[in-house]
Design a protein around this motif. Structure first.
Motif, PDB file in Angstrom:
ATOM      1  N   ILE B  21       2.123  -3.549 -10.183  1.00 12.87           N
ATOM      2  CA  ILE B  21       1.223  -2.695 -10.426  1.00 12.87           C
ATOM      3  C   ILE B  21       0.865  -1.401 -10.157  1.00 12.87           C
ATOM      4  O   ILE B  21       1.431  -0.604  -9.339  1.00 12.87           O
ATOM      5  CB  ILE B  21       0.134  -4.103  -9.207  1.00 12.87           C
ATOM      6  CG1 ILE B  21       0.148  -4.780  -9.634  1.00 12.87           C
ATOM      7  CG2 ILE B  21      -1.636  -2.988  -8.903  1.00 12.87           C
ATOM      8  CD1 ILE B  21      -0.296  -5.748  -8.144  1.00 12.87           C
ATOM      9  N   GLU B  22       0.140  -0.524 -10.863  1.00  8.13           N
ATOM     10  CA  GLU B  22       0.589   0.485 -11.509  1.00  8.13           C
ATOM     11  C   GLU B  22      -1.331   1.596 -11.513  1.00  8.13           C
ATOM     12  O   GLU B  22      -1.342   0.841 -12.108  1.00  8.13           O
ATOM     13  CB  GLU B  22       1.191   1.366 -12.360  1.00  8.13           C
ATOM     14  CG  GLU B  22       3.017   0.929 -11.685  1.00  8.13           C
ATOM     15  CD  GLU B  22       3.903   0.773 -12.794  1.00  8.13           C
ATOM     16  OE1 GLU B  22       4.588   1.705 -12.614  1.00  8.13           O
ATOM     17  OE2 GLU B  22       3.944   0.792 -13.927  1.00  8.13           O
ATOM     18  N   ARG B  23      -1.180   2.508 -11.195  1.00 11.35           N
ATOM     19  CA  ARG B  23      -2.101   3.415 -11.801  1.00 11.35           C
ATOM     20  C   ARG B  23      -2.613   3.160 -13.103  1.00 11.35           C
ATOM     21  O   ARG B  23      -3.527   3.326 -13.688  1.00 11.35           O
ATOM     22  CB  ARG B  23      -2.266   4.861 -10.516  1.00 11.35           C
ATOM     23  CG  ARG B  23      -2.842   4.699  -9.137  1.00 11.35           C
ATOM     24  CD  ARG B  23      -4.429   4.247  -9.478  1.00 11.35           C
ATOM     25  NE  ARG B  23      -5.285   5.527  -9.651  1.00 11.35           N
ATOM     26  CZ  ARG B  23      -6.750   5.219  -9.655  1.00 11.35           C
ATOM     27  NH1 ARG B  23      -7.346   3.693  -9.528  1.00 11.35           N
ATOM     28  NH2 ARG B  23      -7.436   6.024  -8.731  1.00 11.35           N
ATOM     29  N   SER B  25       0.247   2.433 -16.356  1.00 12.19           N
ATOM     30  CA  SER B  25       1.400   2.041 -16.530  1.00 12.19           C
ATOM     31  C   SER B  25       2.101   2.144 -17.690  1.00 12.19           C
ATOM     32  O   SER B  25       1.659   3.326 -18.745  1.00 12.19           O
ATOM     33  CB  SER B  25       1.160   0.650 -16.951  1.00 12.19           C
ATOM     34  OG  SER B  25       2.052  -0.346 -17.389  1.00 12.19           O
ATOM     35  N   SER B 194       2.874  -4.425  -5.217  1.00  8.54           N
ATOM     36  CA  SER B 194       1.487  -4.194  -4.551  1.00  8.54           C
ATOM     37  C   SER B 194       1.200  -2.313  -5.362  1.00  8.54           C
ATOM     38  O   SER B 194       2.565  -1.989  -4.829  1.00  8.54           O
ATOM     39  CB  SER B 194       1.182  -4.676  -2.954  1.00  8.54           C
ATOM     40  OG  SER B 194       0.307  -3.732  -2.766  1.00  8.54           O
ATOM     41  N   TYR B 195       0.479  -1.664  -5.440  1.00  5.75           N
ATOM     42  CA  TYR B 195      -0.123  -0.557  -5.643  1.00  5.75           C
ATOM     43  C   TYR B 195       0.352  -0.495  -4.427  1.00  5.75           C
ATOM     44  O   TYR B 195       0.499   1.221  -4.241  1.00  5.75           O
ATOM     45  CB  TYR B 195      -1.432  -0.413  -6.433  1.00  5.75           C
ATOM     46  CG  TYR B 195      -1.562   1.476  -6.442  1.00  5.75           C
ATOM     47  CD1 TYR B 195      -0.869   1.767  -7.395  1.00  5.75           C
ATOM     48  CD2 TYR B 195      -2.295   1.633  -5.062  1.00  5.75           C
ATOM     49  CE1 TYR B 195      -0.745   3.360  -7.135  1.00  5.75           C
ATOM     50  CE2 TYR B 195      -2.301   3.362  -5.292  1.00  5.75           C
ATOM     51  CZ  TYR B 195      -1.606   3.575  -6.435  1.00  5.75           C
ATOM     52  OH  TYR B 195      -2.119   5.140  -6.263  1.00  5.75           O
ATOM     53  N   TRP B 196      -0.149  -1.038  -3.392  1.00  5.37           N
ATOM     54  CA  TRP B 196       0.252  -0.604  -2.419  1.00  5.37           C
ATOM     55  C   TRP B 196       1.043  -1.017  -1.417  1.00  5.37           C
ATOM     56  O   TRP B 196       0.646  -0.607  -0.086  1.00  5.37           O
ATOM     57  CB  TRP B 196      -1.242  -0.701  -1.686  1.00  5.37           C
ATOM     58  CG  TRP B 196      -2.675  -0.304  -1.790  1.00  5.37           C
ATOM     59  CD1 TRP B 196      -2.980  -1.087  -2.611  1.00  5.37           C
ATOM     60  CD2 TRP B 196      -2.903   1.200  -1.241  1.00  5.37           C
ATOM     61  NE1 TRP B 196      -5.081  -0.225  -2.802  1.00  5.37           N
ATOM     62  CE2 TRP B 196      -4.428   0.786  -2.449  1.00  5.37           C
ATOM     63  CE3 TRP B 196      -2.738   2.778  -1.637  1.00  5.37           C
ATOM     64  CZ2 TRP B 196      -5.323   2.482  -2.344  1.00  5.37           C
ATOM     65  CZ3 TRP B 196      -3.595   3.874  -1.597  1.00  5.37           C
ATOM     66  CH2 TRP B 196      -4.464   3.669  -2.438  1.00  5.37           C
ATOM     67  N   ILE B 225      -6.009  -0.506 -11.374  1.00  3.14           N
ATOM     68  CA  ILE B 225      -4.919  -0.420 -11.417  1.00  3.14           C
ATOM     69  C   ILE B 225      -4.777  -1.195 -13.144  1.00  3.14           C
ATOM     70  O   ILE B 225      -5.648  -1.620 -13.824  1.00  3.14           O
ATOM     71  CB  ILE B 225      -4.459  -1.583 -10.780  1.00  3.14           C
ATOM     72  CG1 ILE B 225      -4.730  -2.880 -10.417  1.00  3.14           C
ATOM     73  CG2 ILE B 225      -4.088  -0.390  -9.495  1.00  3.14           C
ATOM     74  CD1 ILE B 225      -4.569  -3.198 -11.234  1.00  3.14           C
ATOM     75  N   GLY B 227      -2.497  -3.883 -15.010  1.00  3.08           N
ATOM     76  CA  GLY B 227      -1.120  -5.080 -14.070  1.00  3.08           C
ATOM     77  C   GLY B 227      -1.722  -5.818 -14.926  1.00  3.08           C
ATOM     78  O   GLY B 227      -3.085  -6.407 -15.627  1.00  3.08           O
ATOM     79  N   GLY B 345      -4.171  -3.936  -5.233  1.00  2.00           N
ATOM     80  CA  GLY B 345      -4.841  -3.292  -6.315  1.00  2.00           C
ATOM     81  C   GLY B 345      -5.536  -4.225  -7.111  1.00  2.00           C
ATOM     82  O   GLY B 345      -5.644  -5.247  -6.921  1.00  2.00           O
TER      83      GLY B 345
END
Ligand SMILES: [Zn+2]
Lengths: 143, 395
Positions: B21-23, B25, B194-196, B225, B227, B345
């Motif tokens: 999960i990225e801001r 990709s 997880s993004y976090w 995000i 994902g 996210g």
């Protein structure tokens, strides 16, 4: 220029009576002529009696209501409102029918003492081109 | 007429995949989704040509008037089927909110009806580069004319109305909500995809976060995000021949619309009435009660939804959710264990469903909890979205 001005309502067949009234400084809400039920936003068939053909007309209302809830807007998702931040938006339940609610700015602003159930009345904010958007102000005594 | 589900525990999840999960990709959303779908099919011990049913709920992000190019901004079930080039006997997208429960329901019913044997269910979410809710509209047509000329836009502003009403009508405070969000972020920090991941927050971080629309701050909103996640579902009978422990679909319920809505500016009474109906249908559908659920995973795309679901499912009375969590010092419910949307996210209900699947199939690895047999995965608000009960056993 795109993005810098406030959105103006695009009048359509369902909304024409509402925006015509506000432009004249009156608040009108769509009402079923068969059962008396008010609807907002306007509908194409009465949600209460479903009568066909629908008999839906805009009728003047008092413009009085109570605060159902409110928020202080601190980010402008609509760029045209960036210069107005922070401002208050209220969900106002109209006195004629409690489940009819309008969203409008509360012109008293974020420093006003606001509480649930507080009485408000409609005021109108003019837009370029002659349109007017309903907003609300506190009328002091709690209803 | 009974609301009992005659297909209870007849359909199972048999495999999954979750992308990072990225801001933003490195892959287009379509490529990310296909990669994830192929992983899920392989995880289930199947070949792509065995997949004969496809579903998803593909709406959003659309609030900001963003493009919705299939395979770029959104990914429909049709797009996945076309791209994989397999022979689909059944293709059906879910329209509406509570997208993940909605598509699980479609998949389950298709399998029960024999319309498909192996259904690939995916969810693909993209992060628009211009700001998720940001909208440069200068004219407001259709539903927007009732909110945008007034300065009202964006789901966080809508949720602010019922959340503020909740605070006004109870003794709950933003300090209570800080504990919820800090808890979700602590759990999310433990999740590798997880993004976090590795980024817990403190109560101080929460209380000093930027306000969006009082009482909603930026940390009450899940972060947009890129994902994708995918699950494979099949009949309980076929699941017995596949490598992973099946997790059965025990029943579900969907929120019904209440009064005409102005954005998401619901009244708290509308939330409560609609939510109570959703929960009532869920217990009738599953034949279970709240006490049978040992792993409830509540939805949290906006943090107040956690409180709304606690009330809806009957864990506490109206206005008592914050008090309930204060008293639940042992955190016996593990309701935040998925990390949720706030800790992962904006995966729109995937964290809750995935948590149920991983715990009930015994595949949660270092995050595995003991003794979880019946889970519940929520999506959206209880008056609006949906909920599915999953079980490790057929009952
Ligand atoms: Zn009527």
């Amino acid at each position: 220029m795109e993005g810098d001005s406030k959105p103006v309502p695009v009048v359509d067949a369902q909304s024409e009576g509402f925006w015509r009234a506000t432009a004249e400084g009156r608040l009108a809400v769509q009402r079923c002529q068969d059962c008396g039920h008010f609807s907002h936003p306007p509908t194409t068939i009465c949600n209460a009696c479903h009568s066909v053909p629908p008999s839906l007309e805009f009728e003047p209302v008092s413009g009085r209501g109570t605060i159902g809830s409110w928020t202080v807007m601190r980010q402008a998702f609509l760029p045209g409102f960036a210069a107005d931040l922070p401002f208050v938006l209220a969900r106002v339940k109209v006195v004629e029918q409690e489940d009819v609610a309008l969203i409008g700015r509360l012109v008293d602003g974020p420093t006003a003492a606001i509480e649930l159930g507080a009485a408000v009345e409609v005021v109108f904010e003019s837009l370029p081109g002659g349109a007017a958007v309903p907003a609300f102000r506190l009328v002091g005594a709690r209803s | 007429m009974s609301g009992r589900f005659t297909g209870r525990n007849e359909v199972a999840i048999v495999g999954y995949a979750q992308s990072p999960i990225e801001r933003h990709s490195r892959l287009t959303l379509g490529a990310l989704t296909i990669e994830t779908c192929l992983q899920a099919i392989a995880d289930a011990g199947l070949q792509p040509e065995q997949i004969d049913g496809f579903t998803t709920g593909s709406i959003l992000p659309a609030a900001g008037g963003h493009g919705s190019v299939d395979g770029v901004d959104i990914v429909t079930a049709n797009w996945v089927a076309e791209t994989l080039g397999t022979h689909a006997r059944w293709l059906c997208g879910f329209q509406g909110y509570g997208q993940l429960p909605g598509s699980v329901i479609l998949a389950t019913e298709a399998i029960l009806a024999g319309s498909a044997d192996y259904v690939l269910l995916h969810r693909a979410l993209s992060n628009p580069r211009r700001g998720y809710h940001q909208n440069p509209m200068t004219s407001a047509a259709g539903g927007a004319q009732w909110v945008a000329p007034q300065g009202f836009w964006g789901a966080p502003s809508g949720i602010a109305f019922s959340y503020n009403e909740y605070l006004q009508r109870s003794d709950a405070t933003r300090d209570d909500m800080a504990d919820v969000v800090v808890g979700l972020r602590a759990n999310g920090a433990e999740i590798p995809w997880s993004y976090w991941h590795g980024q817990p927050i403190t109560v101080e971080d929460y209380m000093s976060a930027r306000m969006i629309a009082d009482p909603v701050c930026i940390l009450d909103c899940d972060i947009p995000i890129d994902g994708a996640a995918a699950f494979v579902l099949t009949s309980a009978e076929r699941a017995a021949d596949l490598p992973n422990a099946p997790v059965y679909v025990s029943g579900f319920a969907q929120g019904n619309p209440t009064a005409a809505s102005l954005g998401m500016a619901w009244s708290l009474d509308d939330v409560r009435e609609g939510s109570a109906r959703t929960a009532e249908m869920l217990w009738e559908h599953t034949g279970l009660t709240r006490d049978d659920i040992d792993h409830p995973q509540l939805y949290d795309g906006f943090s107040p939804f956690i409180w709304y679901w606690l009330e809806a499912l009957g864990y506490c009375g109206p206005g008592e959710a914050a008090q309930f969590l204060r008293d639940d010092s042992s955190k016996r419910l593990d309701i935040l264990h998925s990390g949720g949307a706030l800790g992962n996210g904006r995966m729109h209900g995937v964290p809750q469903m995935l948590e149920c699947y991983l715990q009930l199939s015994g595949r949660a690895g270092p995050r595995q909890l003991d003794g979880k047999r019946v889970g519940l995965a929520c999506h959206s608000s209880a008056n609006f979205g949906g909920v599915v009960v999953y079980s490790a056993e057929r009952f």
